[in-house]
Design a protein around this motif. Structure first.
Motif, short mmCIF file in Angstrom:
data_model
loop_
_atom_site.label_atom_id
_atom_site.label_comp_id
_atom_site.label_asym_id
_atom_site.label_seq_id
_atom_site.Cartn_x
_atom_site.Cartn_y
_atom_site.Cartn_z
N ASP A 80 0.83 -1.20 0.00
CA ASP A 80 0.00 0.00 0.00
C ASP A 80 0.87 1.26 0.00
O ASP A 80 0.80 2.09 0.91
CB ASP A 80 -0.94 -0.02 1.21
N ILE A 81 1.69 1.37 -1.03
CA ILE A 81 2.54 2.54 -1.26
C ILE A 81 2.51 2.80 -2.76
O ILE A 81 2.07 1.95 -3.54
CB ILE A 81 3.99 2.31 -0.78
N PRO A 82 2.95 3.99 -3.21
CA PRO A 82 2.95 4.26 -4.66
C PRO A 82 3.76 3.22 -5.44
O PRO A 82 4.71 2.63 -4.92
CB PRO A 82 3.59 5.65 -4.76
N ASP A 83 3.37 3.01 -6.70
CA ASP A 83 4.05 2.04 -7.54
C ASP A 83 5.55 2.29 -7.57
O ASP A 83 6.35 1.34 -7.52
CB ASP A 83 3.52 2.11 -8.97
N GLU A 84 5.95 3.55 -7.66
CA GLU A 84 7.36 3.89 -7.73
C GLU A 84 8.11 3.44 -6.48
O GLU A 84 9.28 3.04 -6.55
CB GLU A 84 7.55 5.41 -7.92
N GLY A 85 7.42 3.45 -5.34
CA GLY A 85 8.05 3.01 -4.10
C GLY A 85 8.29 1.51 -4.10
O GLY A 85 9.34 1.04 -3.64
N VAL A 86 7.32 0.76 -4.63
CA VAL A 86 7.50 -0.70 -4.73
C VAL A 86 8.66 -1.02 -5.66
O VAL A 86 9.54 -1.84 -5.34
CB VAL A 86 6.20 -1.37 -5.22
N ILE A 87 8.67 -0.40 -6.83
CA ILE A 87 9.72 -0.67 -7.80
C ILE A 87 11.09 -0.31 -7.25
O ILE A 87 12.06 -1.06 -7.41
CB ILE A 87 9.43 0.08 -9.12
N ALA A 88 11.18 0.82 -6.56
CA ALA A 88 12.47 1.24 -5.99
C ALA A 88 12.94 0.26 -4.92
O ALA A 88 14.12 -0.10 -4.86
CB ALA A 88 12.36 2.65 -5.41
N ALA A 89 12.00 -0.20 -4.06
CA ALA A 89 12.38 -1.13 -2.99
C ALA A 89 12.83 -2.46 -3.55
O ALA A 89 13.80 -3.07 -3.08
CB ALA A 89 11.20 -1.32 -2.03
N VAL A 90 12.13 -2.97 -4.58
CA VAL A 90 12.51 -4.25 -5.18
C VAL A 90 13.81 -4.11 -5.94
O VAL A 90 14.67 -5.00 -5.90
CB VAL A 90 11.39 -4.79 -6.08
#
Length: 242
Positions: A80-90
């Motif tokens: 439950d965070i912005p898409d960009e945050g998921v992509i950056a974390a992965v």
């Protein structure tokens, strides 16, 4: 993607609780085999580590018997965070995989409703992460949140895109599956029904099996046709909660 650990090890271990490296090494030494380590600041592997420390940690885990070494992403695809945050974390987790020489990154689907993300949006994110995994030379193991076939549908879409030349990965096998047995059971799916789908993926590429303990794994070995043989071939990599 090269197959690893074929026919060598028994069931491995999930290291997903806060612990230091010494404690993790002791567990691995007692249960050599595939090891899945959850990334975190209070765990054996974390993004805060410098390059030298990463290499030292990897060396100690491998000397204890971790083969292959897998990391678990600290976020789900549908966090439950912005898409960009998921992509950056992965992407950060993929870089950490490369730093410690981990061959696979386990990435969870977080929930049946995908937390508001539509299926096409979820697939687009996964495609971008598959391309990032390919760049890092890491296999992305997508974990089910409910029934096993929810991952198969996503893998089928990725394979189709690769065949059409619209997915920039070195091999379609850069993505595979982490079957979480506890989650498919919680969704009401019998093990034999889930195995029918998982076995198809194992014919395609290695599959991680998690969300089970030693007793559960023995049940799978006794009851699922071909499971024991696929483990011996190294196509199935069980990692147990101990």
């Amino acid at each position: 993607m090269q197959e690893t650990g074929v026919g060598r090890q028994g069931p491995g271990t999930v290291l997903d609780t806060p612990q230091d490296l010494a404690a993790a090494v002791a567990v691995v030494r007692a249960h050599p085999g595939p090891v899945e380590v959850t990334i975190g600041a209070n765990r054996p592997v974390g993004s805060h580590m410098g390059s030298v420390v990463r290499r030292q940690v990897a060396q100690q885990l491998r000397e204890a018997g971790a083969a292959p070494l897998l990391l678990r992403a600290p976020v789900a695809v549908d966090e439950d965070i912005p898409d960009e945050g998921v992509i950056a974390a992965v992407d950060d987790a993929l870089g950490l995989c490369r730093g410690v020489g981990a061959e696979m990154l386990v990435l969870a689907l977080g929930g049946v409703s995908h937390r508001g993300r539509q299926r096409q949006r979820l697939y687009s994110m996964l495609a971008a992460l598959a391309e990032a995994a390919s760049d890092h030379g890491v296999r992305l193991m997508v974990q089910n949140s409910s029934v096993a076939e929810e991952v198969l549908m996503l893998l089928a879409l990725l394979d189709r895109e690769h065949q059409q030349g619209t997915l920039d990965v070195t091999s379609p096998h850069v993505t595979s599956m982490a079957w979480d047995v506890s989650r498919s059971r919680a969704a009401g799916q019998p093990d034999d029904d889930a195995w029918h789908h998982v076995r198809r993926v194992a014919d395609r590429a290695q599959v991680v099996v998690r969300g089970l303990d030693e007793r559960d794994e023995e049940v799978l070995r006794r009851s699922l046709p071909g499971y024991r043989e696929q483990c011996a071939r190294g196509r199935i990599l069980p990692v147990l909660t101990r």
